[in-house]
Scaffold this motif. Structure first.
Motif, PDB file in Angstrom:
ATOM      1  N   PHE A   1      58.802  36.461  33.863  1.00 33.14           N
ATOM      2  CA  PHE A   1      57.721  35.798  34.860  1.00 33.14           C
ATOM      3  C   PHE A   1      57.711  33.891  34.333  1.00 33.14           C
ATOM      4  O   PHE A   1      58.042  32.592  34.284  1.00 33.14           O
TER       5      PHE A   1
ATOM      6  N   HIS B   1      54.363  34.726  46.853  1.00 33.46           N
ATOM      7  CA  HIS B   1      53.321  34.692  46.400  1.00 33.46           C
ATOM      8  C   HIS B   1      54.001  34.179  44.190  1.00 33.46           C
ATOM      9  O   HIS B   1      53.130  33.594  44.214  1.00 33.46           O
TER      10      HIS B   1
ATOM     11  N   TRP C   1      50.251  24.970  43.923  1.00 30.20           N
ATOM     12  CA  TRP C   1      49.586  26.005  43.731  1.00 30.20           C
ATOM     13  C   TRP C   1      48.391  25.899  44.888  1.00 30.20           C
ATOM     14  O   TRP C   1      48.576  27.851  44.107  1.00 30.20           O
TER      15      TRP C   1
ATOM     16  N   GLY D   1      48.754  34.666  47.100  1.00 26.64           N
ATOM     17  CA  GLY D   1      48.359  35.942  46.767  1.00 26.64           C
ATOM     18  C   GLY D   1      47.000  36.083  47.029  1.00 26.64           C
ATOM     19  O   GLY D   1      46.711  37.734  47.370  1.00 26.64           O
TER      20      GLY D   1
ATOM     21  N   TRP E   1      47.992  38.738  49.848  1.00 23.11           N
ATOM     22  CA  TRP E   1      49.199  39.819  49.684  1.00 23.11           C
ATOM     23  C   TRP E   1      48.257  40.417  49.223  1.00 23.11           C
ATOM     24  O   TRP E   1      47.950  41.845  49.530  1.00 23.11           O
TER      25      TRP E   1
ATOM     26  N   LYS F   1      42.110  37.591  36.951  1.00 29.31           N
ATOM     27  CA  LYS F   1      43.072  36.611  37.218  1.00 29.31           C
ATOM     28  C   LYS F   1      43.435  35.571  38.203  1.00 29.31           C
ATOM     29  O   LYS F   1      43.171  34.955  38.511  1.00 29.31           O
TER      30      LYS F   1
ATOM     31  N   HIS G   1      45.830  42.858  37.611  1.00 31.28           N
ATOM     32  CA  HIS G   1      47.183  42.128  37.638  1.00 31.28           C
ATOM     33  C   HIS G   1      47.891  42.477  36.733  1.00 31.28           C
ATOM     34  O   HIS G   1      48.357  42.015  35.769  1.00 31.28           O
TER      35      HIS G   1
HETATM   36  C1  HEM Z   1      43.599  36.357  45.762  1.00 31.75           C
HETATM   37  C2  HEM Z   1      44.303  36.581  45.315  1.00 31.75           C
HETATM   38  C3  HEM Z   1      45.472  36.825  44.698  1.00 31.75           C
HETATM   39  C4  HEM Z   1      45.750  35.529  43.010  1.00 31.75           C
HETATM   40  C5  HEM Z   1      44.485  33.900  42.984  1.00 31.75           C
HETATM   41  C6  HEM Z   1      47.047  35.975  42.491  1.00 31.75           C
HETATM   42  C7  HEM Z   1      47.030  34.483  41.827  1.00 31.75           C
HETATM   43  C8  HEM Z   1      48.327  34.711  40.992  1.00 31.75           C
HETATM   44  C9  HEM Z   1      48.696  33.587  39.605  1.00 31.75           C
HETATM   45  C10 HEM Z   1      47.172  31.999  39.333  1.00 31.75           C
HETATM   46  C11 HEM Z   1      49.402  33.967  38.849  1.00 31.75           C
HETATM   47  C12 HEM Z   1      50.202  33.723  37.965  1.00 31.75           C
HETATM   48  C13 HEM Z   1      50.547  34.017  36.770  1.00 31.75           C
HETATM   49  C14 HEM Z   1      49.337  33.670  35.093  1.00 31.75           C
HETATM   50  O1  HEM Z   1      49.439  32.805  35.061  1.00 31.75           O
HETATM   51  O2  HEM Z   1      49.432  34.441  34.753  1.00 31.75           O
HETATM   52  C15 HEM Z   1      50.246  35.286  39.512  1.00 31.75           C
HETATM   53  C16 HEM Z   1      50.921  35.500  39.639  1.00 31.75           C
HETATM   54  C17 HEM Z   1      51.694  36.440  39.117  1.00 31.75           C
HETATM   55  N1  HEM Z   1      50.556  37.505  41.109  1.00 31.75           N
HETATM   56 FE1  HEM Z   1      48.813  37.581  41.512  1.00 31.75          FE
HETATM   57  N2  HEM Z   1      47.652  36.920  42.808  1.00 31.75           N
HETATM   58  C18 HEM Z   1      46.740  37.688  43.821  1.00 31.75           C
HETATM   59  C19 HEM Z   1      47.450  38.479  44.311  1.00 31.75           C
HETATM   60  C20 HEM Z   1      48.309  39.298  44.202  1.00 31.75           C
HETATM   61  C21 HEM Z   1      48.930  40.196  44.578  1.00 31.75           C
HETATM   62  C22 HEM Z   1      48.069  40.801  45.513  1.00 31.75           C
HETATM   63  C23 HEM Z   1      50.245  40.897  43.564  1.00 31.75           C
HETATM   64  C24 HEM Z   1      50.698  42.229  43.690  1.00 31.75           C
HETATM   65  C25 HEM Z   1      50.229  43.254  43.979  1.00 31.75           C
HETATM   66  C26 HEM Z   1      50.363  40.283  42.752  1.00 31.75           C
HETATM   67  C27 HEM Z   1      51.283  40.147  42.284  1.00 31.75           C
HETATM   68  C28 HEM Z   1      51.563  39.245  40.904  1.00 31.75           C
HETATM   69  C29 HEM Z   1      52.335  39.027  39.912  1.00 31.75           C
HETATM   70  C30 HEM Z   1      53.441  40.264  40.334  1.00 31.75           C
HETATM   71  C31 HEM Z   1      52.959  37.972  39.618  1.00 31.75           C
HETATM   72  C32 HEM Z   1      53.455  37.413  38.198  1.00 31.75           C
HETATM   73  C33 HEM Z   1      53.786  38.155  36.774  1.00 31.75           C
HETATM   74  C34 HEM Z   1      52.169  38.373  36.197  1.00 31.75           C
HETATM   75  O3  HEM Z   1      51.628  37.675  35.563  1.00 31.75           O
HETATM   76  O4  HEM Z   1      52.849  39.884  35.738  1.00 31.75           O
HETATM   77  N3  HEM Z   1      49.054  39.610  43.038  1.00 31.75           N
HETATM   78  N4  HEM Z   1      48.949  35.677  40.683  1.00 31.75           N
END
Ligand code: HEM
Lengths: 510, 319
Positions: B106, B169, B235, B242, B245, B259, B313
């Motif tokens: 990432f 996402h 964003w 997200g 998902w 997160k 996360h």
């Molecule tokens: C309301 C729900 C969600 C929000 C607000 C959200 C928010 C974010 C944000 C802000 C990032 C950017 C990474 C960072 O700045 O650290 C991110 C990355 C990521 N999200 Fe989400 N997310 C949501 C749901 C999910 C779901 C359901 C999954 C998987 C099951 C997921 C998997 C990931 C992954 C794999 C990354 C990138 C790598 C990492 O940080 O490990 N997200 N998400």
């Protein structure tokens, strides 16, 4: 009095206040992410209390372990909601009127506008404005001609969608807040561990854990029942979990059931409810044969994984009714799907059930089940052991199929293995509403950020030496930084069109 | 099945990319060093008079040697970006999946987006080229940090991430983050430059060779704003995706997981930036500070929330 109220209302509904409240909501969320929250993990809150016995109760009084359901969070939320209403609704109405209203009259001093310029022409005033009007209409402006106090003038406007985007964005924000609140009030959630072959129905009595909104009527819950028929966990070569799937039969109580498979990322959606698999584990199966010949066969209890990488798990099996005895019996222990014993200690080295083993302690005595205090079903009550009412009467490491015999002749056999799934049923009537609002927020945002609203004004005056006409143009643009080049392009096109028209007027035949 | 030799190639390319970016930093330094010594402040102020922007004219007439170094720096950056893209492409084909399933991947992707955003800006508006060293230096630092502290071996995705939403996402989160990265740097440069311009206009400081070569404060402010205008809807989309998902993966679309909470906070900060920039009294430096704060929140969300707090996360894969 009423003027004070009015003043408060005005300042509450100012755009600035809405922004400050939104900002405050963000700041208020910070402790919710830094301190453990009951809504996310009760056990981490308990640990925090143990680690900070002086601080924790104070924080708790301030609702800092329940930030997102605290009165002060709700207060900010509510104020923001009201502020948005007061700020957005008048703006939306005004915009609605403006869409049907003519563009405003030209300002008196066009040369004070950010973009302005003069175009001299030999054409007469009316013809010159005709040409400008044509140019602007081609560019899809709405054009109005007036006879103003300072001579004939023209006002043109385009880009209403920008303001429409703004209105849509803010209304959608309101709708989203409503949807969130509605979902909280009318939504519920319940979770339960289900062993293969078992069935549960959607009632709060059956759930191990549940939460519900203030307006949920338990009698009105959908009578959904689910049977877990088979659970499968698959792994990659390096033991990364690849998939978890549960074959289930489901249906409303009293009607035929259907089969489907659910798993990670693919819940069952049925009749307004959603059913998820949120975890899994193993339920070792035991047989117990008592000295008098009575026996229990195939009794099991879910053992909770303490490490999801190896699925080493812990649990307890309680037998309050031992035939022919007043004593109660309990097994407590450690389960390894692939066991490895080193120096007498059992550990798990693989999450797959390749060589299931248990390390058991057997207790006899009084379990305290009827003491009236709530008990954790996954452990036995330590206080009974401390009190000496429950005694350890044996211990053994058993592989699948092996038995151990207690001193009194009771035989305990590790006879089999089942899997269980942690399942969750969720109901949130607000979520479609929230999704639609969120999409509207995005669409409104795009309109607001990417479109321009432009106003162009033109007025004609007699040329400086009395010959011909001077066309003075000015423009006002919102939502764009580099407006000068576009304005120059416009005036150049107008000048060219004027020159063309002047030529055709001079010799109309050609 | 992981293709080990491709995975090893990816790791090598990572080092090569860091090397190329470091050379680009050196070349940007050389460009600065060979830049014309700027004329004494007095003359310029007298010639320009009036506003601060005019008092510090853009430096178009740079000596040929500086120009050559500038071209070398740009060339190195472009090649570096290509190799950097190669890191992700080889990792993706080694693992047979999108190469953003853990923090290492990432972060690597975010930095690539930042470099590409910088290149696009610099190629479209040549004066913006001069913020190159201020973009590339943090890029090198980030890459080194990512390589040292976030590195994770190429491996298969955990079950929770096997979903089409990973492509939607996480890709948009990467794009948004990369754009905000450059935007934040532009705002920092704006803060430096606008103070400098004010002081030069007041005759308090002599012209500085380095700051003098930055684009004008107005141009930096415009760049910061445009990039946020571009990044903010992306964003917003990433957060919404997200949430969609999360509804199928975690049983609810929003649960104030750390997160999620910080994604919301970042969203509010950037919304505040966009408003501040059109609010009297907040234009200029205060709004630039808000933008810098936004970047701070993004970085905090990546590092602190993944590594220190525990949440859903937790695919960070740092071990
Ligand atoms: C309301 C729900 C969600 C929000 C607000 C959200 C928010 C974010 C944000 C802000 C990032 C950017 C990474 C960072 O700045 O650290 C991110 C990355 C990521 N999200 Fe989400 N997310 C949501 C749901 C999910 C779901 C359901 C999954 C998987 C099951 C997921 C998997 C990931 C992954 C794999 C990354 C990138 C790598 C990492 O940080 O490990 N997200 N998400």
């Amino acid at each position: 009095m009423s003027s004070t109220l009015l003043r408060w209302w005005r300042s509450l509904t100012a755009m600035r206040t809405a922004l400050i409240l939104l900002f405050l909501l963000a700041v208020a969320a910070i402790p919710g992410s830094l301190l453990p929250q009951r809504s996310l993990s009760q056990s981490r809150v308990t640990t925090y209390f143990a680690d900070h016995p002086d601080l924790a109760p104070v924080l708790d009084k301030l609702f800092l372990f329940d930030v997102f359901s605290s009165p002060w969070f709700a207060a900010i939320y509510l104020l923001l909601f009201i502020s948005l209403i007061g700020c957005v609704v008048p703006r939306a109405l005004e915009h609605g009127r403006a869409v049907f209203a003519a563009p405003p009259p030209a300002p008196r001093h066009l040369h004070r506008l950010p973009d302005n310029g003069d175009v001299p022409t030999t054409l007469g005033p009316t013809t010159a404005l005709d040409v400008v009007e044509e140019e602007l209409r081609v560019r899809r402006f709405r054009v109005v001609r007036r006879d103003g106090a300072h001579g004939p003038e023209l006002s043109a406007e385009k880009g209403f969608l920008k303001e429409t985007g703004n209105v849509v964005f803010h209304l959608a924000l309101l709708a989203l807040l409503l949807g969130l609140a509605g979902g909280k009030l009318w939504g519920y959630e319940g979770s339960i561990l289900v062993t293969e072959g078992d069935r549960f129905c959607n009632t709060f009595q059956q759930y191990d854990n549940s939460s519900k909104g203030a307006f949920v009527d338990p009698a009105g819950m959908s009578p959904l029942c689910v049977t877990l028929e088979d659970f499968k966990a698959e792994y990659e070569e390096n033991l990364t979990a690849a998939s978890f799937t549960a074959d289930i039969a489901y249906g409303l109580a009293g009607s035929a059931s259907r089969n489907t498979t659910i798993g990670v990322n693919s819940p069952l959606r049925f009749d307004g409810d959603r059913v998820y698999v949120t975890g899994h584990g193993f339920s070792p199966v035991f047989s117990v044969t008592f000295p008098n010949g009575d026996s229990f066969t195939d009794i099991s209890a879910p053992f909770l994984p303490s490490d999801t990488a190896t699925m080493s798990s812990q649990g307890a099996l309680k037998l309050p009714d031992v035939p022919g005895s007043d004593e109660q019996l309990a097994l407590e222990g450690f389960f390894a799907p692939t066991g490895s014993v080193q120096q007498g200690v059992l550990t798990s080295i693989d999450p797959r059930p390749l060589d299931p083993q248990v390390a058991l302690f057997v207790y006899e005595g009084y379990l305290g089940l009827d003491s009236g205090l709530p008990q954790n079903v996954y452990t036995i009550d330590q206080t009974q052991i401390d009190r000496g009412t429950l005694d350890r009467v044996g211990q053994a490491n058993l592989s699948l199929g092996e038995s151990t015999t207690l001193e009194d002749g009771t035989v305990i056999t590790f006879s089999g293995l089942k899997q269980f799934a942690a399942m969750q049923v969720s109901h949130d009537p607000g979520q479609v509403w929230v999704l639609v609002s969120a999409i509207a927020i995005l669409v409104g945002l795009l309109g607001m950020l990417l479109l321009r609203r432009e106003r162009v004004f033109a007025r004609v005056a007699a040329g400086p030496d009395g010959a011909g006409t001077v066309l003075r143009m000015g423009a006002l643009t919102r939502g764009s930084a580099d407006t000068a080049p576009r304005f120059t392009a416009l005036t150049d096109d107008v000048a060219a069109a004027l020159a063309r028209r002047a030529r055709t007027e001079e010799n109309p035949s050609s | 099945m992981i293709n080990e030799s491709l995975a090893a190639t990816s790791d090598t390319l990572f080092s090569v990319a860091v090397g190329l970016y470091s050379l680009a930093v050196v070349a940007f330094c050389a460009e600065l060093a060979f830049g014309r010594k700027v004329a004494p402040a007095r003359e310029l102020v007298a010639a320009g008079g009036g506003t601060a922007e005019r008092a510090v004219p853009a430096q178009d007439d740079e000596p040929a040697r500086a120009r050559r170094w500038g071209l070398v720096a740009m060339g190195l950056t472009i090649v570096g970006a290509l190799v950097h893209a190669g890191v992700l492409i080889t990792r993706g084909s080694a693992t047979g999946r999108l190469p953003w399933g853990n923090m290492y991947e990432f972060g690597t992707a975010v930095v690539l987006v930042a470099v590409v955003v910088y290149l696009v800006l610099a190629l479209r508006t040549p004066s913006l080229r001069h913020i190159g060293i201020f973009v590339l230096a943090p890029v090198v630092l980030s890459m080194v940090g990512i390589g040292l502290f976030l590195y994770a071996q190429a491996g298969p995705l955990v079950a929770a991430l096997r979903s089409a939403w990973l492509a939607i996402h996480v890709t948009t989160a990467i794009l948004g983050f990369g754009i905000f990265f450059v935007s934040g740097i532009a705002s920092v440069m704006y803060l430096v430059r606008s103070r400098y311009e004010a002081k030069v206009a007041a005759g308090e400081v002599p012209l500085s060779r380095i700051v003098h070569r930055l684009p004008s404060a107005a141009a930096l402010d415009r760049t910061a704003h445009r990039t946020v205008v571009f990044g903010f809807p992306i964003w917003t989309f990433a957060v919404i995706a997200g949430a969609i998902w999360a509804e199928s993966a975690w049983g609810r679309f929003w649960g104030w997981d750390p997160k999620e909470t910080w994604a919301f906070i970042a969203w509010v900060v950037y919304a505040a930036y966009l408003h501040a920039r059109t609010t009297a009294g907040w234009r200029g430096r205060p709004s630039a500070w808000v933008n810098v704060m936004g970047l701070g929140v993004m970085i905090f969300n990546l590092l602190y929330v993944n590594m220190v707090s525990t949440g859903l996360h937790s695919y960070g894969g740092v071990s």
